[in-house]
Design an enzyme around this catalytic site. Sequence first.
Site, PDB file in Angstrom:
ATOM      1  N   THR A 196       0.846  -1.111  -0.071  1.00 62.62           N
ATOM      2  CA  THR A 196      -0.062  -0.177  -0.264  1.00 62.62           C
ATOM      3  C   THR A 196       0.764   1.108  -0.434  1.00 62.62           C
ATOM      4  O   THR A 196       2.104   1.132   0.692  1.00 62.62           O
ATOM      5  CB  THR A 196      -0.953  -0.071   1.268  1.00 62.62           C
ATOM      6  OG1 THR A 196      -1.889  -0.828   0.995  1.00 62.62           O
ATOM      7  CG2 THR A 196      -2.050   1.408   1.487  1.00 62.62           C
ATOM      8  N   ILE A 225     -13.178  -4.579   1.063  1.00 63.40           N
ATOM      9  CA  ILE A 225     -12.346  -3.674   1.743  1.00 63.40           C
ATOM     10  C   ILE A 225     -11.601  -3.339   2.623  1.00 63.40           C
ATOM     11  O   ILE A 225     -11.671  -4.038   3.830  1.00 63.40           O
ATOM     12  CB  ILE A 225     -13.538  -2.089   1.988  1.00 63.40           C
ATOM     13  CG1 ILE A 225     -14.800  -2.141   0.550  1.00 63.40           C
ATOM     14  CG2 ILE A 225     -12.910  -1.274   2.269  1.00 63.40           C
ATOM     15  CD1 ILE A 225     -15.841  -1.787   1.243  1.00 63.40           C
ATOM     16  N   GLY A 226     -10.522  -3.334   2.390  1.00 58.74           N
ATOM     17  CA  GLY A 226      -9.303  -2.971   3.677  1.00 58.74           C
ATOM     18  C   GLY A 226      -9.115  -1.850   4.692  1.00 58.74           C
ATOM     19  O   GLY A 226     -10.697  -1.223   4.137  1.00 58.74           O
ATOM     20  N   ASP A 227      -8.445  -2.037   4.906  1.00 60.49           N
ATOM     21  CA  ASP A 227      -8.436  -0.487   5.744  1.00 60.49           C
ATOM     22  C   ASP A 227      -8.335   0.186   5.187  1.00 60.49           C
ATOM     23  O   ASP A 227      -8.086   2.379   5.662  1.00 60.49           O
ATOM     24  CB  ASP A 227      -7.111  -0.576   7.306  1.00 60.49           C
ATOM     25  CG  ASP A 227      -5.664  -0.663   6.075  1.00 60.49           C
ATOM     26  OD1 ASP A 227      -5.093   0.576   6.283  1.00 60.49           O
ATOM     27  OD2 ASP A 227      -5.197  -1.516   5.468  1.00 60.49           O
ATOM     28  N   THR A 246       0.012   0.526   6.641  1.00 56.01           N
ATOM     29  CA  THR A 246       0.174  -0.088   5.848  1.00 56.01           C
ATOM     30  C   THR A 246       0.089  -1.077   6.744  1.00 56.01           C
ATOM     31  O   THR A 246       1.489  -1.750   7.883  1.00 56.01           O
ATOM     32  CB  THR A 246       1.296   0.299   4.485  1.00 56.01           C
ATOM     33  OG1 THR A 246       1.418  -1.188   4.189  1.00 56.01           O
ATOM     34  CG2 THR A 246       2.530   0.656   5.731  1.00 56.01           C
ATOM     35  N   GLY A 247      -0.309  -2.697   5.696  1.00 56.04           N
ATOM     36  CA  GLY A 247       0.051  -3.830   6.343  1.00 56.04           C
ATOM     37  C   GLY A 247      -1.447  -4.452   6.621  1.00 56.04           C
ATOM     38  O   GLY A 247      -1.827  -4.536   5.998  1.00 56.04           O
ATOM     39  N   GLU A 248      -1.539  -5.585   7.692  1.00 54.25           N
ATOM     40  CA  GLU A 248      -2.532  -6.407   7.873  1.00 54.25           C
ATOM     41  C   GLU A 248      -3.977  -5.507   7.942  1.00 54.25           C
ATOM     42  O   GLU A 248      -4.093  -4.708   9.131  1.00 54.25           O
ATOM     43  CB  GLU A 248      -2.019  -7.586   9.052  1.00 54.25           C
ATOM     44  CG  GLU A 248      -3.546  -9.009   8.287  1.00 54.25           C
ATOM     45  CD  GLU A 248      -3.551  -9.215  10.037  1.00 54.25           C
ATOM     46  OE1 GLU A 248      -4.489  -9.509  10.844  1.00 54.25           O
ATOM     47  OE2 GLU A 248      -2.460  -9.261  10.324  1.00 54.25           O
TER      48      GLU A 248
END
Length: 326
Positions: A196, A225-227, A246-248
Amino acid sequence: MGGWAIAVHGGAGVDPNLPPHRQEEAKKLLTRCLNLGISALRSNHSAIDVVELVVRELETDPLFNSGRGSALTANGTVEMEASIMDGKGRRCGAVSGLTTVKNPVSLARLVMDKSPHSYLAFSGAEDFARQQGVELVENEYFITEENVGMLKLAKEANTIVFDYRIPAVGSETCSAVAESPLQMNGLPISVYAPETVGCVVVDNQGRCAAATSTGGLMNKMNGRIGDSPLIGAGTYACNLCGVSCTGEGEAIIRGTLAREVAAVMEYKGLSLQEAVDFVIKERLDEGFAGLIAVSNKGDVACGFNTTGMFRGCATEDGFMEVGIWE
């Protein structure tokens, strides 16, 4: 106020075996984007304009997972998402499910500036893009040969690749197909370089802003949909600071990671770096992530609990740094 500051990231969770030439490519792109932002800040552009400008540049280059070069869904298509937030008045805009918008971060900016809403998604976001006359391209524009190969590996391993970047040479030994103890919402996942992208800026007026953009997870379910587009999770800015994560994604969402940095600064009186360190240590539970942040005093900070994070930062006093590892 301590002058302007800027930070950029290209994702946390870098494979320690990433080939040297890939590392250099990433550092060159981060340096180019930092210099772009520095030039704009020296020309007295506002923080919100600079984060949009820098993230657009990152979206246009296929190296990281945003815009062109985005990770592919299980159906082999691209669904992008982005958000932007202006600390002055906590104005924000976000978009998800984009398939034809060349620069998702700019559509998020238009949602903030030109609509009565904060978040538009899928067909509604695409309709709004056409109404606003933003540049549209075919979905194939975003798809790279490398990511087609990565999707094939992910399908063969029957897993989500989190996020997605694996060296083209020697991929049979990479982490996309290796067993991993990591889980997402209780299910095992395979982990590799969540690339990201994001940018945070404080300008010479002490105004903070943040923006984040991504293609999400390789082999993700359609509609996931992510963060990154979620205000308070992947992106947050207020009068104190600006943060991009950014990340999980699922762990970042649960921890409302970006907002937590501002919260512990406000309620616990922590400095920017102390707040970043606290949030990475105390708010991720068993998740893995990283973030960049700036404060209204001109401070810049980053933190991550992954192997590495593609990142760069600079301040008005001449400090500049680009790095990947601890």
